[in-house]
Each structure stands twice: as C-alpha cells, then as structure tokens.
Design an enzyme around this catalytic site. Sequence first.
Site, PDB file in Angstrom:
ATOM      1  CG  HIS A  68      13.079  45.297  -5.780  1.00 39.12           C
ATOM      2  ND1 HIS A  68      14.036  44.629  -4.944  1.00 39.12           N
ATOM      3  CD2 HIS A  68      13.744  45.915  -6.793  1.00 39.12           C
ATOM      4  CE1 HIS A  68      15.079  44.193  -5.917  1.00 39.12           C
ATOM      5  NE2 HIS A  68      14.992  45.016  -6.940  1.00 39.12           N
ATOM      6  CD  GLU A  69      11.986  46.954 -10.105  1.00 41.03           C
ATOM      7  OE1 GLU A  69      12.877  47.725 -10.791  1.00 41.03           O
ATOM      8  OE2 GLU A  69      12.448  46.066  -9.760  1.00 41.03           O
ATOM      9  CG  HIS A  72      16.403  49.295  -8.725  1.00 40.75           C
ATOM     10  ND1 HIS A  72      17.656  49.370  -8.433  1.00 40.75           N
ATOM     11  CD2 HIS A  72      15.691  47.991  -8.903  1.00 40.75           C
ATOM     12  CE1 HIS A  72      17.546  47.706  -8.154  1.00 40.75           C
ATOM     13  NE2 HIS A  72      16.430  47.224  -8.425  1.00 40.75           N
TER      14      HIS A  72
END
Length: 389
Positions: A68-69, A72
């Site tokens: 998820h990170e 980003h």
Amino acid sequence: MFRTAIPLGRWAGIAVRAHWSVLLVLFLITDLLATAVLPRAAPGADPGWYWVTGVLTAAGFLASLLLHELSHAAVARRHGVGGKRITLWMLGGAADLKAEPSTPKADFRIAVAGPIASVLIGVAGLGAAVLVAGVAHPLPVSGLAWLGAGNILLGVFNLLPGAPLDGGRMLRAAVWSRRGDRARAGAVAERFGQALGAAFGIAGLAQLLLFGRFSGLWLILLGWFLIFAAQAEFAAGPLRERLGGVRVGEIMNPSPTVVPGWWTVDAFADHAAGAGRDRVFPVLSFDGVPVGVVSLGDLIRVPADARRATRVADVARKDQTVTVVGVDARVTELMNRVFLRPGRDLVLVTESSALAGVVGAGDLARAVELATLRHRPRAAAPHSPGDPR
Ligand SMILES: [Zn+2]
C-alpha cells in the site's frame, strides 16, 4: 511522531521502518485469527496449525500494508516527489515524501494510489481463496479469504475523509483545487481527522461501557491515534506551508564576497578584511565555477608561516559537507537537508552551474522568522558593494 521505529531495510532507495504499534497489530491479528476466526471457519484442525496460519496471515497483512505504502511512493516518484521513507504503523503506514506535491492533482493521485492497491490486493486474495477452495485445506483458504477481506476493509477505511488518512489527503487536494489555498485545505482535512478520531473514540467508549465489549478498546485506541496524528500534522503544517513556495533564490545573498581559489591565504585575508562582513566564503575555480567553501576559521588553522604560500583552494572544504542547490530549489527542502553552523557553513546556490549566490545560517533563520511573521522574503537584487541601496 514515529521517533521509535525499527528499520527494516531499503527498497528502491526508500528507507522502510516499522513503528512499535505494528508489533501490537501483528499480535492482535494473530491472536484474533488463531483463537476466533480460524477455529470457526475451519473447525477440527490441530490447535498449532491455527497459530501457524494466524502468524502467516498476519505477516501477509503487514506485507500488503507495505505494498500500500510503496504504491503511494511509486506514484509520488512519477510526479517528481520521490519517497524518502515509509513507516508502517497500526493504521496502515506513512510515506514521507522528499517534497510536498506541487499540484492538487498530484496530491490526489498520490493519496488515492494506496487504497486502490489495498482493494486490488483484497480482490486478489478473495479470488485466490475462491479458486483453491475446492482443492486446498480449509485452513489456508480461510487465511486467504481473511487477508482479502482485511485488505478491502483497509482500503475503505483509509478512504475516510480525515487527516492523516489517505481520504484526508484526498479531501485536502479537493479543497485545495477548489479554493486554491493549500494551507487552508490542509487545516480542513486535519479538523476532519480530529472529528473522525473523536467519533471513533466515542463509539469505542459506548461499546465498552454500554455493551461491555472489549473490542471498544481497539476503537478508542484508533481514535486517540487519529487525533494525535492529525494534531502532529497540524503542528508541523503552518510554517512549512508558509515557507512551502519560497525558493532558495529568494532568500540567498546574491552578492557574497567570493574567493578565487588560487589566491593565497594571506592575500585573501587582507582582501576579506576590507570587503563586506562575511565570515564564510564561496571558493571559485579559475573558470568561475564554485568548488567549495572556506571560513575565516578554516584560514586560522593554516600555520602563520605557511599563509603566504598556501592557496585558499587547498584549505577549502569541497566534500559532501558542502551543499550545492539550484536557485529554484525550495527552502523547506533545503532545511530538511542541511544544518548550517553560523560563521562556518554555507550553501552554494547555482544557476546553470555558475554561482548565483549563497545561503548562510542567518539567511535561513531570517526566512523562518519572516514566515512566522507571515511575510515572504523578497529576492535581493544583486549589487556591487559600493551601490547605494
Ligand atoms: Zn495510504
């Protein structure tokens, strides 16, 4: 807010760390899976296998937090604001970028990338569970299904509109795009984040007190973290926001006393005594390219009888301790990178590799003080020392 984080290594130049609260999440998830979810979903297995599947599933969940990170960070890199480090914590993770996104569009895309990744991982997990449901043991199938559902939930939770959640950043981008004021948009997102935290806290308290459910504690903790994180962002916000658009070229001294590197220490000391009030100087090569920095303190260290024969270039600092930036670099970026000692350090500012000016400790302090007074430093026009101003 993540001062106590455990380093986990580097991926593509991005430092990955885990906050201690991740261990709490790992334990809670494993415990939840091994004692409640898995025994109910796949009854009759050996108790040891519940724990093994639980730990593996929890680890898989943390790995998907990392993905998820990283998404980003990947989108941020595409928009020219590459990731600096990623910190995993109980609400997902935080990706620190090297700079703030410069447009609402970039801000929005970077924020939405994480939830999209989580939902995709979730769908993949659920899909895999369905695919192997007939052939595999029910235990790993349940683990996969939980992983899928957990990721979808994580994606949706992160879409809630309040800082520091991704939804809060998306809200900020939307308000920023409509009103054109990033600082005020950030304040709106942070207020939403605090309201969200308070709502979680109240819901948790109600669960605990009215229904006697200990899962309420989890919600209270979540609410407390949200309020805490929103405040931390808020505290760091205003000064950074006000300095955010200021470029190095606007705060630099455009006409410092420069040292030709081939001058002797003695000759330059004589010149410096009569030129300006500087204590640190940029050193230029024969063709005018800045090659280093020298301070009066550096010159003092040359033995007195050697000062007539030693060239300034031989005393100058030319290594990585000397920072060189372009005139268009942001002041906030510079402040993250350097710590300038007064009378000792200097940042060399270049424009197409020629020296455009210098930034000393006093210039940075002045920029911060002006920003605190809500004023923007104006670029000084280059002048020769004799000019009336
Ligand atoms: Zn995120």
